[in-house]
Design a protein around this motif. Sequence first.
Motif, PDB file in Angstrom:
ATOM      1  N   VAL A  77      -1.548   4.159  -2.085  1.00 16.32           N
ATOM      2  CA  VAL A  77      -2.985   4.170  -2.383  1.00 16.32           C
ATOM      3  C   VAL A  77      -3.311   3.113  -3.439  1.00 16.32           C
ATOM      4  O   VAL A  77      -4.327   2.417  -3.343  1.00 16.32           O
ATOM      5  CB  VAL A  77      -3.434   5.568  -2.852  1.00 16.32           C
ATOM      6  CG1 VAL A  77      -4.869   5.528  -3.381  1.00 16.32           C
ATOM      7  CG2 VAL A  77      -3.319   6.571  -1.708  1.00 16.32           C
ATOM      8  N   ASP A  78      -2.441   2.956  -4.439  1.00 16.52           N
ATOM      9  CA  ASP A  78      -2.658   1.932  -5.463  1.00 16.52           C
ATOM     10  C   ASP A  78      -2.603   0.528  -4.863  1.00 16.52           C
ATOM     11  O   ASP A  78      -3.355  -0.365  -5.270  1.00 16.52           O
ATOM     12  CB  ASP A  78      -1.604   2.055  -6.571  1.00 16.52           C
ATOM     13  CG  ASP A  78      -1.872   3.224  -7.510  1.00 16.52           C
ATOM     14  OD1 ASP A  78      -3.014   3.709  -7.544  1.00 16.52           O
ATOM     15  OD2 ASP A  78      -0.923   3.657  -8.193  1.00 16.52           O
ATOM     16  N   VAL A  79      -1.709   0.327  -3.892  1.00 17.74           N
ATOM     17  CA  VAL A  79      -1.635  -0.976  -3.226  1.00 17.74           C
ATOM     18  C   VAL A  79      -2.939  -1.256  -2.484  1.00 17.74           C
ATOM     19  O   VAL A  79      -3.510  -2.356  -2.572  1.00 17.74           O
ATOM     20  CB  VAL A  79      -0.449  -1.025  -2.238  1.00 17.74           C
ATOM     21  CG1 VAL A  79      -0.453  -2.351  -1.468  1.00 17.74           C
ATOM     22  CG2 VAL A  79       0.872  -0.855  -2.976  1.00 17.74           C
ATOM     23  N   LEU A  80      -3.428  -0.269  -1.763  1.00 17.96           N
ATOM     24  CA  LEU A  80      -4.671  -0.433  -1.005  1.00 17.96           C
ATOM     25  C   LEU A  80      -5.846  -0.739  -1.930  1.00 17.96           C
ATOM     26  O   LEU A  80      -6.669  -1.612  -1.637  1.00 17.96           O
ATOM     27  CB  LEU A  80      -4.940   0.821  -0.179  1.00 17.96           C
ATOM     28  CG  LEU A  80      -4.047   0.976   1.054  1.00 17.96           C
ATOM     29  CD1 LEU A  80      -3.930   2.450   1.462  1.00 17.96           C
ATOM     30  CD2 LEU A  80      -4.590   0.151   2.210  1.00 17.96           C
ATOM     31  N   HIS A  81      -5.924  -0.038  -3.047  1.00 21.51           N
ATOM     32  CA  HIS A  81      -7.004  -0.299  -3.999  1.00 21.51           C
ATOM     33  C   HIS A  81      -6.854  -1.687  -4.622  1.00 21.51           C
ATOM     34  O   HIS A  81      -7.841  -2.411  -4.794  1.00 21.51           O
ATOM     35  CB  HIS A  81      -7.009   0.759  -5.099  1.00 21.51           C
ATOM     36  CG  HIS A  81      -7.487   2.097  -4.627  1.00 21.51           C
ATOM     37  ND1 HIS A  81      -7.279   3.260  -5.344  1.00 21.51           N
ATOM     38  CD2 HIS A  81      -8.155   2.477  -3.510  1.00 21.51           C
ATOM     39  CE1 HIS A  81      -7.808   4.284  -4.684  1.00 21.51           C
ATOM     40  NE2 HIS A  81      -8.339   3.841  -3.566  1.00 21.51           N
ATOM     41  N   GLY A  82      -5.621  -2.079  -4.913  1.00 26.19           N
ATOM     42  CA  GLY A  82      -5.375  -3.379  -5.529  1.00 26.19           C
ATOM     43  C   GLY A  82      -5.643  -4.540  -4.591  1.00 26.19           C
ATOM     44  O   GLY A  82      -5.900  -5.662  -5.032  1.00 26.19           O
ATOM     45  N   CYS A  83      -5.581  -4.266  -3.289  1.00 32.26           N
ATOM     46  CA  CYS A  83      -5.788  -5.318  -2.293  1.00 32.26           C
ATOM     47  C   CYS A  83      -7.157  -5.228  -1.624  1.00 32.26           C
ATOM     48  O   CYS A  83      -7.399  -5.898  -0.610  1.00 32.26           O
ATOM     49  CB  CYS A  83      -4.695  -5.254  -1.221  1.00 32.26           C
ATOM     50  SG  CYS A  83      -3.040  -5.581  -1.840  1.00 32.26           S
ATOM     51  N   ALA A  84      -8.018  -4.393  -2.134  1.00 39.62           N
ATOM     52  CA  ALA A  84      -9.340  -4.208  -1.538  1.00 39.62           C
ATOM     53  C   ALA A  84     -10.052  -5.550  -1.404  1.00 39.62           C
ATOM     54  O   ALA A  84     -10.130  -6.320  -2.364  1.00 39.62           O
ATOM     55  CB  ALA A  84     -10.171  -3.249  -2.383  1.00 39.62           C
ATOM     56  N   GLY A  85     -10.547  -5.834  -0.220  1.00 38.88           N
ATOM     57  CA  GLY A  85     -11.270  -7.077   0.020  1.00 38.88           C
ATOM     58  C   GLY A  85     -10.396  -8.266   0.341  1.00 38.88           C
ATOM     59  O   GLY A  85     -10.911  -9.366   0.607  1.00 38.88           O
TER      60      GLY A  85
END
Length: 232
Positions: A77-85
Amino acid sequence: MTTPPIRLVLVDDHRMFRTGVKAELAEVSAAASGLRSVEFAGEAPDVDTAVAVVREQRPDVVLLDVHLPGGRGNGGVDVLHGCAGAQAASGEPVRFLALSVSDAAEDVIAVIRAGARGYVTKTISGTDLLTAIRRVADGDAVFSPRLAGFVLDAFGAAAGEIAEVDEELDRLSAREREVMRLIARGYQYKEVAKELFISVKTVETHVSSVLRKLQLSNRHELTAWAMGRRLL
């Protein structure tokens, strides 16, 4: 005109597992001549490295483990948030496919809410994993059949929101409804055929009829349609 390979970043904290996945995908990709191949753009063992690699390499697809060290302690989940956009080199959004040993509902729902396009477990075969990667690269949502129900339960419409009489659903025959439900859950044609004791050709015919009657273009739209009606 040659179709460019799918540029893939593999994120998992076990080096031997990453090595095995790369070897397996390379083998099945080479064997599947004429279909879009996979090119490894990078790998990462933890959250912070994963975000940096994805931002730098701009892959088409990220194969993402759910439980990872680093970040704020929320793993994938942290990876997904960090890569948002984040955008791929092609200009399309970077798409994420979760690949995990976990089949817990909370893990599935968490990464889908965070932006992953699909979720499969590590029991998947190399051939099916390659198919899932290709589908996610094309913009489809992909789930192991048993896990689709978690997503439908979490994101489906609340009970009572669907009218008692559904004119669109009424257009489908009983058999078409059976096929529709399985396809929307992520089953492949051959799996539907085995489940319903019919031929793959018959499944294809029913799917074409369902999409035509509902005025939908593909199975991703069909999944969204079924999800909105809590049909699965």
